[in-house]
Design a protein around this motif. Structure first.
Motif, short mmCIF file in Angstrom:
data_model
loop_
_atom_site.label_atom_id
_atom_site.label_comp_id
_atom_site.label_asym_id
_atom_site.label_seq_id
_atom_site.Cartn_x
_atom_site.Cartn_y
_atom_site.Cartn_z
N ALA A 157 -11.52 5.62 -2.88
CA ALA A 157 -11.68 5.03 -4.21
C ALA A 157 -11.71 3.50 -4.14
CB ALA A 157 -10.55 5.49 -5.12
N GLY A 158 -11.62 2.96 -2.93
CA GLY A 158 -11.67 1.50 -2.76
C GLY A 158 -10.35 0.81 -3.08
N LEU A 159 -9.25 1.55 -3.08
CA LEU A 159 -7.94 0.95 -3.36
C LEU A 159 -7.33 0.42 -2.06
CD1 LEU A 159 -6.82 3.75 -5.81
CD2 LEU A 159 -7.21 1.37 -6.43
N PRO A 160 -6.64 -0.72 -2.12
CA PRO A 160 -6.14 -1.36 -0.90
C PRO A 160 -4.86 -0.73 -0.35
CG PRO A 160 -5.61 -2.70 -2.83
CD PRO A 160 -6.36 -1.53 -3.35
N ASN A 161 -4.97 -0.02 0.79
CA ASN A 161 -3.81 0.57 1.46
C ASN A 161 -3.22 -0.41 2.47
OD1 ASN A 161 -3.71 3.34 0.60
ND2 ASN A 161 -5.52 3.79 1.84
N VAL A 162 -1.94 -0.24 2.79
CA VAL A 162 -1.40 -0.95 3.95
C VAL A 162 -1.88 -0.18 5.19
CG1 VAL A 162 0.67 -1.65 2.68
CG2 VAL A 162 0.77 0.36 4.13
N ARG A 236 6.96 -8.12 -2.78
CA ARG A 236 7.57 -7.84 -4.09
C ARG A 236 7.05 -6.45 -4.47
NH1 ARG A 236 6.03 -12.81 -7.94
NH2 ARG A 236 7.29 -11.65 -9.44
N GLU A 237 7.87 -5.68 -5.20
CA GLU A 237 7.46 -4.31 -5.56
C GLU A 237 7.18 -4.21 -7.05
OE1 GLU A 237 9.31 -0.96 -3.63
OE2 GLU A 237 10.57 -2.32 -2.46
N LEU A 238 5.95 -3.80 -7.37
CA LEU A 238 5.51 -3.72 -8.77
C LEU A 238 5.22 -2.26 -9.13
CD1 LEU A 238 5.33 -6.57 -9.90
CD2 LEU A 238 4.52 -6.62 -7.56
N GLU A 239 5.48 -1.91 -10.37
CA GLU A 239 5.24 -0.53 -10.80
C GLU A 239 4.52 -0.52 -12.15
OE1 GLU A 239 8.98 1.39 -8.36
OE2 GLU A 239 9.05 1.58 -10.53
N VAL A 309 2.63 4.41 -10.82
CA VAL A 309 1.89 3.98 -9.63
C VAL A 309 2.55 2.70 -9.11
CG1 VAL A 309 -0.40 3.55 -8.69
CG2 VAL A 309 -0.18 4.95 -10.75
N ASP A 310 2.90 2.73 -7.82
CA ASP A 310 3.71 1.65 -7.23
C ASP A 310 2.87 0.78 -6.29
OD1 ASP A 310 5.69 2.97 -8.59
OD2 ASP A 310 6.69 3.78 -6.82
N PHE A 311 3.14 -0.51 -6.35
CA PHE A 311 2.35 -1.49 -5.59
C PHE A 311 3.26 -2.45 -4.83
CE2 PHE A 311 -0.16 -0.10 -9.15
CZ PHE A 311 -1.45 0.02 -8.64
N PHE A 312 2.68 -3.08 -3.82
CA PHE A 312 3.32 -4.19 -3.12
C PHE A 312 2.46 -5.43 -3.32
CE2 PHE A 312 4.47 -0.81 0.29
CZ PHE A 312 5.64 -0.48 -0.36
N ILE A 313 3.12 -6.59 -3.49
CA ILE A 313 2.39 -7.85 -3.41
C ILE A 313 2.97 -8.63 -2.24
CG2 ILE A 313 1.88 -10.08 -4.49
CD1 ILE A 313 1.97 -8.91 -7.14
N GLY A 318 -0.10 -13.11 -1.18
CA GLY A 318 -0.41 -12.69 -2.54
C GLY A 318 -1.27 -11.43 -2.60
N ALA A 319 -1.62 -10.87 -1.43
CA ALA A 319 -2.47 -9.66 -1.41
C ALA A 319 -1.75 -8.50 -2.09
CB ALA A 319 -2.80 -9.28 0.03
N VAL A 320 -2.51 -7.72 -2.87
CA VAL A 320 -1.96 -6.55 -3.56
C VAL A 320 -2.29 -5.29 -2.76
CG1 VAL A 320 -2.11 -5.14 -5.66
CG2 VAL A 320 -2.16 -7.64 -5.83
N TYR A 321 -1.29 -4.41 -2.54
CA TYR A 321 -1.51 -3.12 -1.89
C TYR A 321 -0.99 -2.02 -2.80
CZ TYR A 321 -1.84 -5.93 2.37
OH TYR A 321 -2.19 -6.85 3.30
#
Ligand SMILES: Nc1ncnc2c1ncn2[C@@H]1O[C@H](COP(=O)(O)OP(=O)(O)O)[C@@H](O)[C@H]1O
Ligand SMILES: [Mg+2]
Length: 373
Positions: A157-162, A236-239, A309-313, A318-321
């Motif tokens: 889906a083109g989403l950025p994975n680690v 940083r952890e974003l939700e 849905v949980d994310f890392f910055i 500043g990259a979002v994963y």
């Protein structure tokens, strides 16, 4: 004449490491369901898989942890649905008669976290019984529990994975050296080692060197036959909370500030020191990007009803994963999912109403499918 109340079967507990978390979530759901519109049928499942009805589920909830059924605990389901898809009646497995009117259920709310509840297995049972239920179907729930398959779909889906690597327990047992070398060459240290199918940070370790990595893999291998190792992000952890079926919407974005080196089980549930910021203090365009990714992830995994849905910055670049989705996120009143909606203008009780509506909407949509030709 007064409108008949909807009978909501709230299922909680279960054969999962997150059994106790489920009890806390279910208590909050039961407390907040509008009693003018709903009649609640509590349904408990013990850690060994016995289903409890009548007064027993209340005992399970009150204990706040697993209590054994007073019924013979055989480790198998003792309550299920009748095989007749037109009645949606609960029946004891060893009995023949449905539980009268008391067994009739309109919508099931599975407030279950982790294995045998959030992973598609319970959803399959509910589909077979032809009962509407809150949340994802079999596929979405199963994908939401499998960190490898989830990441494969994120990538398409083109989403950025680690960066990550997956291997099986028996590969590890056969040839640990090859696996260690490949992780060191492709991922490096520190890294995160996780069982592929689990949640609540159970079995997860951060490894800073080879010795810790070997230990972390042995720990993860106790919980699952598949193990994932990920590159560590200094983050940083974003939700973000998502709600809907075919046209899902995203809440404001929140931030978790963990009390430990990472958001482990202790930081999540034990020490009470983790903090959160709602909305997260991030630039507007980053928040928009995250909300957009959250909806894309929801649709790519074919989710329904709700997901967090949980994310890392990355703190430096500043990259979002994208990290993961949770198809039945923590649901106490102080849990992130309901709080994100409250901050977006949807209070807890109305959120529950909406989830029940979405369950009915999805059920009605599925009824349109032909099952014969
Ligand atoms: N690749 C990573 N980089 C940095 N921290 C991570 C990484 N993966 C996991 N973590 C930390 O571990 C926590 C739990 O990992 P997660 O994959 O979300 O598992 P769970 O499904 O158990 O919540 C995260 O909230 C985060 O604090
Ligand atoms: Mg997580």
């Amino acid at each position: 004449m007064a409108k008949q109340k909807l009978r909501i079967g709230v299922i909680f507990g279960g054969r999962s490491g997150e059994h106790e978390v489920s009890l806390a979530s279910a208590q909050a759901v039961i407390d907040n369901l509008n009693k003018e519109h709903y009649e609640i049928v509590p349904i408990g499942i013990t850690t060994t898989g016995t289903w409890l009805l009548g007064t027993e589920p209340a005992t399970l909830l009150a204990a706040g942890k697993n209590v054994q059924s007073t019924a013979a605990d055989t480790g198998t389901t003792s309550v299920t649905f009748t095989g007749d898809p037109t009645v949606r009646h609960l029946i004891p497995v060893h009995g023949k008669e449905p539980l009268g009117d008391q067994g009739q259920i309109d919508v099931i709310f599975p407030v279950m976290h982790g294995t045998y509840g959030e992973d598609g297995t319970l959803q399959g049972l509910l589909d077979m019984a032809n009962v509407p239920y809150v949340g994802c179907g079999v596929l979405g729930a199963a994908l939401g529990m499998d960190k490898e398959k989830m990441k494969m779909i994120f990538a398409t889906a083109g989403l950025p994975n680690v960066k990550y690597q997956v291997f099986r327990r028996n590969q590890w047992e056969r040839d640990p050296e090859t696996i260690i070398h490949s992780i060191e060459a492709n991922i490096g240290y520190p890294n995160f080692v996780k069982p592929v199918n689990l949640g609540s940070s159970v079995g997860i370790s951060k490894a800073h060197n080879r010795e810790e990595l070997e230990h972390a893999i042995r720990v993860a291998a106790e919980y699952d036959r598949k193990i994932i190792v990920e590159q560590n992000i200094n983050c940083r952890e974003l939700e973000c909370a998502v709600l809907g079926n075919d046209e899902p919407i995203a809440s404001v974005v929140g931030e978790i500030i963990a009390s430990n080196e990472f958001y482990d089980y202790k930081a999540k549930y034990v020490d009470n020191k983790s903090r959160e910021a709602i909305p997260a203090d991030i630039p507007q365009e980053v928040a928009e990007q995250i909300r957009h990714y959250a909806v894309q992830a929801f649709q790519a995994l074919d989710l329904n009803g709700l997901a967090r849905v949980d994310f890392f910055i990355d703190k430096v670049s500043g990259a979002v994963y994208i990290n993961e989705v949770n198809t039945m996120p923590g649901f106490t009143q102080i849990s992130m999912y309901p709080k994100l909606w409250a901050a977006s203008g949807l209070p807890y009780a109305e959120l529950l109403d909406r989830l029940i509506e979405l369950a009915q909407e999805r059920f009605a949509d599925r009824q349109r499918n032909r099952t014969t030709f």
